[in-house]
Design an enzyme around this catalytic site. Sequence first.
Site: not given
Length: 484
Positions: A230, A233, A328, A401
Amino acid sequence: MAERSQTAPEAGNDMGNEDAIGGNVSKYTVLPSGYCGQPKKGHLIFDACFESGNLGRVDQVSEFEYDLFIRPDTCNPRFRVWFNFTVENVKESQRVIFNIVNFSKTKSLYRDGMAPMVKSTSRPKWQRLPPKNVYYYRCPDHRKNYVMSFAFCFDREEDIYQFAYCYPYTYTRFQHYLDSLQKRNMDYFFREQLGQSVQQRQLDLLTITSPDNLREGAEQKVVFITGRVHPGETPSSFVCQGIIDFLISQHPIARVLREHLVFKIAPMLNPDGVYLGNYRCSLMGFDLNRHWLDPSPWAHPTLHGVKQLIIQMYNDPKTSLEFYIDIHAHSTMMNGFMYGNIFEDEERFQRQAIFPKLLCQNAEDFSYSSTSFNRDAVKAGTGRRFLGGLLDHTSYCYTLEVSFYSYIIGGTTAAVPYTEEAYMKLGRNVARTFLDYYRLNPLVERVAIPMPRLRCPTSLSWPGASSWTPLVGLEDLSQGYLPP
Ligand SMILES: [Zn+2]
């Protein structure tokens, strides 16, 4: 103009604005309506035609106030989060209010004190704006969309100011970083091109391990790490760089890890999206993290390349793929945390919790309580879910994350905003956690060596939060725009 139907508060909405936004603004000068003649100082010039830039449109609302529109991801208008643009031709002491009016998300860390990043030519280190100058609220003037407004006072006429959603980390920066590593001729660091993106950018694959592990017929325990699927990010890249910097260092733990494990790292899975300044998608508008089940060599070539390699390793009896971690950044949660899979086999499920528990002991910003295990249908095309289904019971697949904003240290309630260095530190802690996981601690030389610190850019003085002219007139300038 026909009124659009309103979307549910937390659902996001599908289109940015009535007027389609094509590309980024390019040296766009905002002149007061009715003004003819040469632009004067104070007629702001907006630009986002640079790498990872994003700003689609600027509307002047009043002398002080501007509505700014994020350019949607290429070929996918549903995603509008990342922004990154410059402003120049400012007047000293010029005060402005910028409203970012077309976010596609409604939940945001802006509610919790997050603030946009700023730097300028004479102060090139990124800093967060003071949260007190940032407002996030539903705005009746924008079809009740959530709007993020921030007040700013320009202070140096010659400076070009740059604002961004989070610390940028571009494709070019990444290439320079890898070039610099290659020049060091380390015999345990290898860089190869695993494939190319649709726009012919490199898909880099790094291998970090002792050369002994690469001998013909050697058995390999592989840890596979990916990042930036992504593109918006950006913290993913700082964490990934922290992992790499630690693994190639002379730290005794790094040496032991290189002797026992083979680290395969593809730090930038979506180089086109990164280059273009997208938030979520590739050039052709695909969320690549939903295409693991059937990546196409022409539409998702980078994903296809990585998947082929993983399957090849899986089929090699000499190779044991032990970990897959995809990095991420999270736009609504604090801290670092992980997502894992749910298995029928209770023992496998329990064993999967070990790595995040160990990481939690090593990293003050990593939260085990925020770590969760799921099998949502919506995440079926993610790397973690797909590989968790493919690989056998000795492999563990996680999404790592990390918050776009801050972490809360256990036992306190104060949010500590992440810096570039703090993201890299999380990466170093991820790397050294493998030492605990494999119980290699007895092999580390008993020398007290602190964790290596990375070189930080020189901190240049900014008339920081405290010395900025307080924006006392804010209420007057933004009538009707303040949150209730
Ligand atoms: Zn993501």
